[in-house]
Structure formats: structure tokens, C-alpha cells
Design an enzyme around this catalytic site. Structure first.
Site, PDB file in Angstrom:
ATOM      1  N   ASP A  19       0.648  -1.303  -0.039  1.00  0.00           N
ATOM      2  CA  ASP A  19      -0.042   0.100   0.094  1.00  0.00           C
ATOM      3  C   ASP A  19       0.894   1.076   0.020  1.00  0.00           C
ATOM      4  O   ASP A  19       2.036   1.336   0.464  1.00  0.00           O
ATOM      5  CB  ASP A  19      -0.762   0.030   1.316  1.00  0.00           C
ATOM      6  CG  ASP A  19      -2.168   0.798   1.086  1.00  0.00           C
ATOM      7  OD1 ASP A  19      -2.389   1.394   0.077  1.00  0.00           O
ATOM      8  OD2 ASP A  19      -2.872   1.146   2.077  1.00  0.00           O
ATOM      9  N   ASN A  67     -10.467  -3.745  -6.821  1.00  0.00           N
ATOM     10  CA  ASN A  67      -9.420  -2.469  -7.796  1.00  0.00           C
ATOM     11  C   ASN A  67      -9.977  -2.399  -8.939  1.00  0.00           C
ATOM     12  O   ASN A  67      -9.628  -1.284  -9.659  1.00  0.00           O
ATOM     13  CB  ASN A  67      -8.019  -2.927  -7.828  1.00  0.00           C
ATOM     14  CG  ASN A  67      -7.254  -2.889  -6.476  1.00  0.00           C
ATOM     15  OD1 ASN A  67      -6.378  -3.540  -6.138  1.00  0.00           O
ATOM     16  ND2 ASN A  67      -7.856  -1.899  -5.483  1.00  0.00           N
TER      17      ASN A  67
END
Ligand code: FPP
Length: 238
Positions: A19, A67
């Protein structure tokens, strides 16, 4: 890749939520994709550091089933980076004894990219130095749903269903549960990653964006992990 140099036993499986690529790019006034590119480059350094430390299984959360909600150009860019990663890295990783595995769904990536990933998996299938498990188009809840469907298709009876049977129906069948899950960037969420497998994982949240996560960060986590008292719901052996 050099052999493990320390005498402490390495964890069998480390899983990473990569991340902070977007924030890494933003802080530099760059487009988000530049962050993903830097993050892809970092895979190489972390894979080598993990192999050197003796880690047998290394999972990367590269693209979740959620995503797809991102802007089209970012999704397309991530697909292109996966293709590029395989084109530029797989021969070297193969020589170094790495085996590539995939969890999630390759359908949906497009036939050319799907084929590229499948070819890389085939090429490296007999390697034993380290498993690189790519979670791409992967979601933990989706994995559980797929496992339930598989068990039904196998005609499993209710009294045959236990932890072992469900684990064997997961995408990760045969891979030990992660000892460590790392999420970079300081965010502290599981985000649908290895939902079934991470129930007794030790979680780490280093305050560093993924492109800057280095061998030193990994070694620090391994050292801290060695000091944790894992009880798996039982009592301390210490
Ligand atoms: C999270 O950071 C990162 C991702 C959703 C993608 C991770 C992908 C890569 C590192 C590269 C592609 C992988 C391969 C295998 C080639 P974010 O974009 O959500 O960061 P932010 O929270 O700072 O916006």
C-alpha cells in the site's frame, strides 16, 4: 540469491499488502502510475531480500477484486505493469530458483496477459527456492465463496467439512498460512486479503510507502516477529 545467513528460523510464509504507491507518487508530484511503477520495481528487491532471509513463501497483494473500481487508465496501467514485470523478471527469477504461483482469477485479465502469467507459472513450476505467490484479481471473500462452491461440487457431506477440508479448497491449497502479514503505508485494514488464512498471522504496519519498503524494514519485522508470543488461542509456552 545468497543463502540465509542467520541461524534463527525464518517464517514459512510472509504476505504483503503493497500500500501507498499513490501517496508516494503524489508527494513527488507524479501521476499515480509512477507510484505503481516504483512499487513494481520494489518487488524485485523485496523478493531477493526475502529469499536471502530464508522465507519459503512470499505473497504479494497486487490487484484486488475491488480494484476494478479504479479509473480505467489506472487499471490498464496495473495490467501493463504485471505484463512488464513478467517479461523483465521471470528469466532471472527462474534462474534463481523462484517459483511463480497465482491466486485469484486470471480470467478477466485478457487472453494475452493470462497466457503470459500461465507461461511463467509453467516455466518455474519445478523451482523450490522460494514461492512467489501473486494475488492478482484476488479477493478473500471471493476465495471463500469459490471454496464453498468447490466443496458442493465435490459432494462433500456436512460432517466432512473441517478446517483442513476448507483450506484444501482454497486457492492457497498446500501453502502454509501466513505467519506474517505486512501492510505498508500505515493503513491498518485487512482489505479482503487472505481472510481465511490470516486468522493467526502476526500483523505489521510499517510507516513507509511500499516503493520505499526495503530489506532493512523486512529484517526489522522478522526480528520483531521473533519476539512475539504466538499462542494460537492456547497459552504461552514461555
Ligand atoms: C495500493 O496502493 C497498491 C495497489 C492497489 C497496487 C499494487 C501494485 C503494484 C505494486 C504493482 C503491480 C504488481 C505487479 C505484480 C506488477 P494505492 O495505489 O492504493 O496507494 P494509495 O493508498 O497511496 O493511493
Amino acid at each position: 540469491m545468497a543463502d540465509k545467513s542467520t541461524s534463527t528460523k525464518a517464517p514459512a510464509h510472509v504476505a504483503i499488502i503493497m500500500d501507498g504507491n499513490g501517496r508516494w507518487a503524489k508527494e513527488r508530484g507524479l501521476p499515480r502510475l509512477a507510484g505503481h511503477r516504483a512499487g513494481t520495481k520494489n518487488l524485485r528487491r523485496v523478493i531477493r531480500a526475502a529469499a536471502k532471509a530464508g522465507i519459503q513463501n512470499l505473497t504479494f497483494y497486487a490487484f484486488s477484486t475491488e480494484n476494478w473500481k479504479r479509473p480505467e487508465d489506472e487499471v490498464r496501467g496495473l495490467m501493463a505493469l504485471l505484463a512488464e514485470f513478467i517479461e523483465t523478471e521471470i528469466q532471472e527469477l527462474h534462474k534463481e530458483g523462484a517459483r511463480l504461483l497465482h491466486i485469484g482469477h486470471l480470467d478477466g485479465l485478457g487472453p494475452t496477459l493470462k497466457r503470459k502469467v500461465e507461461d511463467a507459472i509453467e516455466l518455474t513450476k519445478n523451482n523450490t527456492r522460494i514461492n512467489i505467490i501473486l494475488a492478482f484479481n484476488y479477493g478473500g471473500r471471493d476465495e471463500i465463496i469459490c471454496a464453498i462452491k468447490k466443496l458442493i461440487e465435490e459432494g462433500a457431506n456436512a460432517d466432512e467439512i473441517d478446517v483442513e477440508r476448507v483450506s484444501a479448497a482454497m486457492f492457497t491449497a498446500g501453502i502454509p498460512d501466513p505467519d506474517i502479514v505486512i501492510r505498508t503505508s500505515g493503513e491498518q485494514r485487512t482489505s479482503n486479503f487472505l481472510v481465511w488464512q490470516s486468522v493467526y498471522s502476526e500483523w505489521f504496519f510499517p510507516q513507509v510507502y511500499w516503493p520505499d519498503f526495503s530489506e532493512e524494514h523486512l529484517l526489522q519485522i522478522l526480528e520483531d516477529f521473533g519476539k512475539r508470543d504466538r499462542r494460537f488461542g492456547g497459552l504461552s509456552k514461555k
